[in-house]
Design a protein around this motif. Structure first.
Motif, short mmCIF file in Angstrom:
data_model
loop_
_atom_site.label_atom_id
_atom_site.label_comp_id
_atom_site.label_asym_id
_atom_site.label_seq_id
_atom_site.Cartn_x
_atom_site.Cartn_y
_atom_site.Cartn_z
N ASP A 1 1.05 -0.99 0.19
CA ASP A 1 0.03 -0.20 0.40
C ASP A 1 0.96 1.11 -0.13
N ALA A 2 2.29 1.12 0.58
CA ALA A 2 2.92 2.63 1.12
C ALA A 2 3.71 2.62 -0.30
N VAL A 3 3.99 1.65 -0.59
CA VAL A 3 4.55 1.33 -2.43
C VAL A 3 3.87 2.28 -3.27
N ASN A 4 2.53 1.83 -3.28
CA ASN A 4 1.75 2.20 -4.61
C ASN A 4 1.57 3.30 -4.09
N ALA A 5 1.12 4.26 -3.33
CA ALA A 5 1.18 5.99 -3.16
C ALA A 5 2.03 6.02 -3.02
N ALA A 6 3.50 5.63 -2.72
CA ALA A 6 4.64 6.63 -2.91
C ALA A 6 5.18 6.41 -4.74
N VAL A 7 4.81 5.40 -5.12
CA VAL A 7 5.10 5.51 -6.58
C VAL A 7 3.86 6.47 -7.34
N PHE B 1 5.15 9.86 -6.22
CA PHE B 1 6.73 10.47 -7.45
C PHE B 1 6.29 10.13 -8.79
N TYR B 2 5.91 10.18 -9.24
CA TYR B 2 5.40 9.74 -10.28
C TYR B 2 5.15 11.70 -10.87
N GLU B 3 3.24 11.42 -10.44
CA GLU B 3 3.92 13.45 -10.08
C GLU B 3 4.84 14.48 -9.83
N LYS B 4 5.70 14.40 -9.40
CA LYS B 4 6.62 15.08 -9.19
C LYS B 4 7.85 15.20 -9.92
N VAL B 5 7.81 14.06 -10.93
CA VAL B 5 8.89 13.88 -11.89
C VAL B 5 8.17 14.50 -13.15
N LEU B 6 6.94 14.17 -13.26
CA LEU B 6 6.71 14.26 -14.71
C LEU B 6 6.25 16.23 -14.50
N ALA B 7 6.31 16.33 -13.41
CA ALA B 7 5.61 17.83 -13.17
C ALA B 7 7.20 18.72 -13.14
N ASP B 8 8.91 17.95 -13.42
CA ASP B 8 9.71 18.46 -13.43
C ASP B 8 10.07 18.18 -14.75
N GLU B 9 10.65 19.55 -15.32
CA GLU B 9 10.97 20.22 -16.37
C GLU B 9 11.82 19.78 -17.02
N ALA B 10 12.92 19.30 -15.47
CA ALA B 10 14.53 18.63 -16.69
C ALA B 10 14.05 16.89 -16.36
N LEU B 11 13.00 16.21 -15.91
CA LEU B 11 12.65 15.12 -16.07
C LEU B 11 11.68 15.23 -17.06
N ARG B 12 10.97 15.63 -17.55
CA ARG B 12 10.00 15.16 -18.24
C ARG B 12 10.15 14.93 -19.73
N PRO B 13 10.71 15.61 -20.25
CA PRO B 13 11.36 15.06 -20.74
C PRO B 13 11.32 13.50 -21.74
N VAL C 1 16.37 11.09 -6.92
CA VAL C 1 16.55 10.86 -5.34
C VAL C 1 15.84 11.66 -4.81
N LYS C 2 15.93 13.10 -4.97
CA LYS C 2 15.59 14.28 -4.35
C LYS C 2 13.22 13.74 -4.28
N HIS C 3 13.31 13.38 -5.48
CA HIS C 3 11.79 13.04 -5.45
C HIS C 3 11.37 11.58 -4.82
N LEU C 4 11.87 11.41 -4.71
CA LEU C 4 11.50 10.24 -3.60
C LEU C 4 11.56 10.16 -2.56
N GLY C 5 13.02 10.71 -1.59
CA GLY C 5 12.76 11.55 -0.97
C GLY C 5 11.61 12.38 -0.66
N ASP C 6 11.51 13.71 -1.29
CA ASP C 6 10.15 14.35 -0.87
C ASP C 6 8.91 13.32 -0.47
N THR C 7 8.97 12.48 -1.49
CA THR C 7 7.60 11.94 -1.79
C THR C 7 7.48 11.29 -0.28
N LEU C 8 8.11 10.65 -0.10
CA LEU C 8 8.86 9.98 1.37
C LEU C 8 7.76 10.67 2.69
N ALA C 9 8.51 11.60 2.51
CA ALA C 9 8.68 13.24 4.06
C ALA C 9 7.44 13.14 3.89
#
Length: 120
Positions: free
Chosen positions: A11-17, A20-32, A86-94
């Motif tokens: 349940d936690a892994v599902n929520a985190a992922v 996490f991908y919301e953050k990654v896809l919102a990041d202009e450096a990662l989205r491409p 790694v930052k987005h993953l840490g921020d997600t978990l926090a």
């Protein structure tokens, strides 16, 4: 007890992922890197990988980190991008109120595959 169990299981892994991908896809450096990616499939793969990496009692049948990321490295994936992930993953978990010591364990796991991800 494994990190997987301590973090809250699937349940936690599902929520985190999902977050996490919301953050990654919102990041202009990662989205491409994801413009041609089937995100539903990618999210499923990421959930399976993280569950396995965190110690779930399940096999991982996906590609190696080197093989999975080789095409991204060819497209310019570098250390800066890795650090953002790694930052987005840490921020997600926090955001999910995961204890700081477990967030550090997750970061340690990520850094343990860094050279493979970056095909070094």
């Amino acid at each position: 007890m494994s990190l997987f169990e301590r973090i809250g299981g699937m349940d936690a892994v599902n929520a985190a992922v999902d977050i996490f991908y919301e953050k990654v896809l919102a990041d202009e450096a990662l989205r491409p890197f994801f413009t041609k990616t089937d995100m539903k499939a990618q999210i499923g793969k990421q959930k399976a990988f993280l569950a396995y990496a965190f110690g779930a009692q399940m096999p991982y049948t996906g590609k190696s980190m080197r093989d999975a990321h080789a095409h991204l490295v060819k497209d310019g994936l570098n250390e800066t991008h890795f650090e953002l992930v790694v930052k987005h993953l840490g921020d997600t978990l926090a955001e999910l109120k995961v204890d700081e010591s477990m967030i550090k364990e997750v970061a340690d796991i990520a850094y343990s595959v860094k050279d493979d991800v970056l095909n070094r």
